[in-house]
Motif scaffolding. Structure first.
Motif, short mmCIF file in Angstrom:
data_model
loop_
_atom_site.label_atom_id
_atom_site.label_comp_id
_atom_site.label_asym_id
_atom_site.label_seq_id
_atom_site.Cartn_x
_atom_site.Cartn_y
_atom_site.Cartn_z
N VAL A 54 -64.67 23.60 -13.30
CA VAL A 54 -66.03 23.56 -12.73
C VAL A 54 -66.04 22.89 -11.36
O VAL A 54 -66.89 23.18 -10.51
CB VAL A 54 -66.99 22.86 -13.73
N LEU A 55 -65.04 22.02 -11.10
CA LEU A 55 -64.97 21.34 -9.80
C LEU A 55 -64.28 22.19 -8.73
O LEU A 55 -64.26 21.81 -7.56
CB LEU A 55 -64.22 20.01 -9.94
N PHE A 56 -63.68 23.30 -9.12
CA PHE A 56 -62.88 24.08 -8.18
C PHE A 56 -63.45 25.49 -7.99
O PHE A 56 -62.73 26.40 -7.58
CB PHE A 56 -61.42 24.13 -8.65
N ASP A 57 -64.73 25.63 -8.26
CA ASP A 57 -65.35 26.96 -8.23
C ASP A 57 -65.41 27.55 -6.82
O ASP A 57 -65.46 28.75 -6.66
CB ASP A 57 -66.76 26.87 -8.83
N GLY A 58 -65.39 26.68 -5.80
CA GLY A 58 -65.47 27.17 -4.43
C GLY A 58 -64.16 27.74 -3.88
O GLY A 58 -64.15 28.38 -2.82
N GLU A 59 -63.07 27.53 -4.61
CA GLU A 59 -61.74 27.92 -4.10
C GLU A 59 -61.64 29.43 -3.88
O GLU A 59 -60.99 29.88 -2.93
CB GLU A 59 -60.65 27.49 -5.08
N ALA A 60 -62.25 30.19 -4.77
CA ALA A 60 -62.11 31.65 -4.67
C ALA A 60 -62.74 32.16 -3.37
O ALA A 60 -62.20 33.04 -2.70
CB ALA A 60 -62.76 32.32 -5.88
N GLU A 61 -63.89 31.56 -3.01
CA GLU A 61 -64.59 31.98 -1.80
C GLU A 61 -63.76 31.63 -0.55
O GLU A 61 -63.59 32.45 0.35
CB GLU A 61 -65.96 31.28 -1.74
N LEU A 62 -63.20 30.43 -0.55
CA LEU A 62 -62.33 30.01 0.56
C LEU A 62 -61.13 30.95 0.68
O LEU A 62 -60.78 31.41 1.76
CB LEU A 62 -61.86 28.57 0.33
N ARG A 63 -60.52 31.25 -0.47
CA ARG A 63 -59.33 32.11 -0.46
C ARG A 63 -59.66 33.49 0.11
O ARG A 63 -58.90 34.03 0.92
CB ARG A 63 -58.77 32.24 -1.88
N THR A 64 -60.79 34.04 -0.31
CA THR A 64 -61.19 35.36 0.17
C THR A 64 -61.37 35.37 1.69
O THR A 64 -60.90 36.28 2.38
CB THR A 64 -62.50 35.80 -0.52
N ILE A 65 -62.04 34.34 2.21
CA ILE A 65 -62.26 34.26 3.66
C ILE A 65 -60.92 34.19 4.39
O ILE A 65 -60.70 34.91 5.38
CB ILE A 65 -63.13 33.02 4.01
N LEU A 66 -60.01 33.35 3.91
CA LEU A 66 -58.72 33.16 4.59
C LEU A 66 -57.88 34.44 4.54
O LEU A 66 -57.33 34.88 5.55
CB LEU A 66 -57.94 32.00 3.96
N VAL A 67 -57.81 35.04 3.36
CA VAL A 67 -56.99 36.24 3.18
C VAL A 67 -57.53 37.39 4.02
O VAL A 67 -56.77 38.12 4.69
CB VAL A 67 -56.90 36.60 1.69
N PRO A 92 -67.39 27.64 8.84
CA PRO A 92 -68.80 27.63 8.40
C PRO A 92 -68.97 27.28 6.92
O PRO A 92 -69.86 26.51 6.55
CB PRO A 92 -69.27 29.06 8.69
N LEU A 93 -68.09 27.82 6.06
CA LEU A 93 -68.14 27.49 4.63
C LEU A 93 -67.89 25.99 4.41
O LEU A 93 -68.60 25.34 3.63
CB LEU A 93 -67.08 28.31 3.87
N LEU A 94 -66.89 25.46 5.11
CA LEU A 94 -66.55 24.04 4.93
C LEU A 94 -67.67 23.14 5.43
O LEU A 94 -67.96 22.10 4.83
CB LEU A 94 -65.23 23.74 5.65
N VAL A 95 -68.32 23.55 6.53
CA VAL A 95 -69.46 22.78 7.05
C VAL A 95 -70.60 22.79 6.04
O VAL A 95 -71.21 21.75 5.74
CB VAL A 95 -69.91 23.32 8.42
N ALA A 96 -70.87 23.97 5.47
CA ALA A 96 -71.96 24.09 4.49
C ALA A 96 -71.67 23.25 3.24
O ALA A 96 -72.59 22.66 2.65
CB ALA A 96 -72.15 25.56 4.10
N VAL A 102 -67.40 15.68 -0.11
CA VAL A 102 -67.06 14.26 -0.08
C VAL A 102 -67.18 13.65 -1.48
O VAL A 102 -66.28 12.94 -1.95
CB VAL A 102 -67.97 13.52 0.94
N GLN A 103 -68.29 13.97 -2.18
CA GLN A 103 -68.48 13.47 -3.55
C GLN A 103 -67.38 14.00 -4.47
O GLN A 103 -66.85 13.28 -5.32
CB GLN A 103 -69.83 13.95 -4.10
#
Lengths: 193, 193
Positions: A54-67, A92-96, A102-103
């Protein structure tokens, strides 16, 4: 209860982060996270395999953008330049996500089980970057080295950014790649190459 | 039963590797490992905190060699050259451990719990290299980037060596550092720096 899976996931993510911060990761259960989100435990496990995911749900979105950015880069660019472009595409994703990141980092740092999962996610992301570079025609072993070095630069930039949100993350990424260049120059000078 | 802890540890490591290979990691218990080694479960847990640690007992020795070599390197060397020297100092240990390392890598690749522990060990080793570079006067964030890039080169060399034991690991380490240099050159050319 929302029917849309995206909203349910977002509520579960927020609830997990709240509970992990309030009570700690170890003592919090998936049932408590679901209850805080106003959802059932069954819904929780439909979206996340365990208490960590549940803490790593954003990884897929980051991976898609990078790939996608690696695949779209001009064919004549070198691998580190390709990776810097890809990291810039993720800014932009990281800024959002910054306030939550941080938490989240604090929670992860507090539990070794979460740290180990975080390392596994970095490794999976590095594998995805490697595959994307191979897709551009790089040899597999060279692609893997480039992906690892690129991830080191990206991590370096993100750590500096965590300490000073007023600087531009894209600038820090470019500086980190330049630091890698200087490391390599130092070695080439020593090695006579 | 040997009174010497070093011998007990070696027997537990060998027994664990045998059982993990024969039956798999998941179904093997610490009691079974101890029995195979001719020792008690209590002895097992005096040496290893859990079922995973027994596979990573060599890490401390590697870390000591690397950290000592970094501390002993000439003061004027750049960080990547210092790290290459340190990795070279570990070559005899890696050569001695090679037959077991291949079996161990296969076992680790077969269980995600072991992979996660392996990532955590790499992270801990990277932290130790970072601290050793800081001890030479490097800034903390630069030291961390250098340690990560160095570990990427070391990993690259070890992977190539796993595929071809007839080449000299020290040569592969130097070549990996040179590949990092070329990656950096490509970026510097693109970035106009």
């Amino acid at each position: 209860m929302p029917r849309d899976g995206t909203r349910a996931r977002a509520r579960l993510r927020a609830a997990a982060l709240e509970l992990y911060r309030e009570h700690g990761y170890d003592v919090t259960t998936a049932a408590q996270i679901a209850a805080r989100a106003g959802l059932t435990e069954r819904t929780y496990f439909r979206h996340f395999a365990d208490k960590r995911e549940v803490l790593f749900d954003g990884e897929a979105e980051l991976r898609t953008i990078l790939v996608d950015a690696i695949a779209a880069a001009p064919p004549d660019l070198g691998p580190l330049a390709v990776l810097v472009r890809a990291f810039n595409a993720a800014v932009p994703l990281l800024v959002a996500n910054r306030p939550i990141a941080v938490q989240r980092a604090t929670v992860i740092a507090g539990a070794s089980a979460l740290q180990e999962r975080a390392y596994a996610k970095v490794a999976a992301l590095t594998d995805a970057l490697t595959d994307a570079l191979v897709g551009r025609g790089e040899m597999a072993s060279a692609a893997r080295l480039a992906a690892q070095v690129g991830m080191a630069a990206f991590d370096h930039a993100n750590l500096r950014w965590a300490g000073d949100p007023n600087v531009d993350l894209a600038d820090l990424i470019a500086e980190a790649a330049s630091e890698v260049s200087r490391l390599g120059e130092g070695w080439a000078g020593y090695n006579g190459g």
